[in-house]
Design a protein around this motif. Structure first.
Motif, PDB file in Angstrom:
ATOM      1  N   UNK A   1       0.812  -1.216   0.000  1.00 23.59           N
ATOM      2  CA  UNK A   1       0.000   0.000   0.000  1.00 23.59           C
ATOM      3  C   UNK A   1       0.844   1.265   0.000  1.00 23.59           C
ATOM      4  N   UNK A   2       0.309   2.270  -0.711  1.00 18.47           N
ATOM      5  CA  UNK A   2       0.901   3.613  -0.719  1.00 18.47           C
ATOM      6  C   UNK A   2      -0.031   4.595  -0.021  1.00 18.47           C
ATOM      7  N   UNK A   3       0.583   5.604   0.569  1.00 18.53           N
ATOM      8  CA  UNK A   3      -0.169   6.757   1.055  1.00 18.53           C
ATOM      9  C   UNK A   3       0.626   7.990   0.678  1.00 18.53           C
ATOM     10  N   UNK A   4       0.028   8.803  -0.178  1.00 18.29           N
ATOM     11  CA  UNK A   4       0.698  10.022  -0.663  1.00 18.29           C
ATOM     12  C   UNK A   4       2.054   9.707  -1.282  1.00 18.29           C
ATOM     13  N   UNK A   5       2.088   8.625  -2.084  1.00 16.36           N
ATOM     14  CA  UNK A   5       3.242   8.203  -2.860  1.00 16.36           C
ATOM     15  C   UNK A   5       4.342   7.552  -2.029  1.00 16.36           C
ATOM     16  N   UNK A   6       4.088   7.260  -0.736  1.00 16.27           N
ATOM     17  CA  UNK A   6       5.066   6.602   0.107  1.00 16.27           C
ATOM     18  C   UNK A   6       4.532   5.243   0.546  1.00 16.27           C
TER      19      UNK A   6
END
Length: 262
Positions: A46-51
Motif C-alpha cells: 500500500x501507498x499513502x501520498x506516494x510513500x
C-alpha cells in the motif's frame, strides 16, 4: 438473486479499479501490485501520498516470498528469504540505507550480525559457530575494520587478538593455544609484519623469535629452518593437523576447519 448476479459480474472491475491508483496530484494511493508477464507477482503493498506504508511483499521470479517489509515512516523493517522460505537476513532500512543491527542466517540459524550507520558498517560485528558461540568479533568505522579484532575458541577463550586501523592490522598481534597460553606475540605496522615475532610451545617456553622490519624478515635463516621442521611434521600428520600460520589472514577459516577436523 438478480442483484447478487449483477454484483458478482461487476465485482472484479470494482476490485481492479481500487488497485494501482493515483490521486488528482499524481500521487500513488492505496493498494498496488506489479506482475511479471506470466502473471506472477513482483511486489504488492500500500501507498499513502506516494510513500509505501504498512506491510509489503516482494517475490522471487518463481513466485516464492523474497522479502517481507514493514514500513513505519522512514523506517522499513525488512526480512529476506530464499526460495525455500528460509530467512537470510533481517534489519532496518532508514531512508533506504541500512541502520542498526542486521542479522544473517543460514538454514534459519543465526550465523552473523553487523551494525550499520547511514548504510555503512559502524560498530561491532559477530560471526557465530553453528552451535551459537561467538567465533569472531570485529569493530568497524565507516565500512572499514578499525579497533579490536578477536577470534574465539568455542570455549570462549581467545584464539587471536589484534588491532585494526583503517582496514589494516596495526599494533599488537596475539595468538593463544586453547589452554590459554600464548602461542605467538607479534606486531603489525600498516598490515606488515614488524618487530619481534615470538613463538612459544604449549607449556609457555620460547621456541624461537623472528625479526621483521616493515615486512622484511631480518633473520630468514631461522625462518627457513623452522619451516623445514614444520613441513616434516605436517607431512607426517597431513590429514589431522592444520598450520595456523597459513591462515593468519583468515583466522576464522582456520577455526571453522579446525573444528571440522575434531
Amino acid at each position: 438473486m438478480r442483484y447478487l448476479l449483477v454484483l458478482l459480474i461487476f465485482l472484479p472491475s470494482v476490485v481492479f479499479s481500487q488497485t494501482n491508483q493515483t490521486d488528482a496530484n499524481g500521487l500513488r494511493q492505496g493498494f498496488w501490485q506489479k506482475k511479471q508477464a506470466n502473471g506472477r507477482l513482483i511486489y504488492e503493498g500500500n501507498f499513502k501520498d506516494d510513500k509505501p506504508v504498512g506491510e509489503w511483499k516482494r517475490y522471487h521470479p518463481g513466485g516464492q516470498l523474497k522479502a517481507l517489509i514493514e514500513y513505519k515512516g522512514d523506517t522499513a523493517y525488512t526480512q529476506f528469504f530464499d526460495v525455500w522460505r528460509k530467512k537470510l537476513t533481517e534489519g532496518n532500512y532508514v531512508n533506504q540505507q541500512k541502520e542498526g543491527v542486521w542479522k544473517i542466517y543460514k538454514n534459519n540459524v543465526l550465523t552473523a550480525d553487523e551494525e550499520y550507520k547511514l548504510g555503512l558498517k559502524y560498530g561491532t560485528s559477530h560471526q557465530y559457530y553453528d552451535t551459537g558461540e561467538v567465533m569472531e568479533e570485529k569493530q568497524w568505522v565507516n565500512d572499514k575494520e578499525d579497533g579490536d579484532y578477536q577470534i574465539f575458541y568455542k570455549s570462549g577463550e581467545p584464539y587471536m587478538q589484534c588491532k585494526m586501523k583503517l582496514g589494516m592490522r596495526h599494533g599488537l598481534f596475539l595468538v593463544n593455544y586453547e589452554n590459554g597460553r600464548q602461542e605467538m606475540v607479534a606486531e603489525y605496522r600498516n598490515n606488515l609484519r614488524h618487530g619481534e615475532w615470538k613463538h612459544f610451545d604449549r607449556e609457555g617456553n620460547l621456541l624461537y623469535t623472528l625479526y621483521y622490519d616493515n615486512g622484511q624478515i631480518l633473520n630468514p635463516n631461522v625462518r627457513d629452518s623452522i619451516d623445514n621442521l614444520k613441513m616434516i611434521e605436517l607431512e607426517k600428520n597431513k590429514d589431522t593437523i592444520l598450520d595456523p600460520e597459513e591462515f593468519l589472514q583468515d583466522p576464522s577459516e582456520y577455526m571453522m576447519r579446525n573444528q571440522k577436523n575434531r
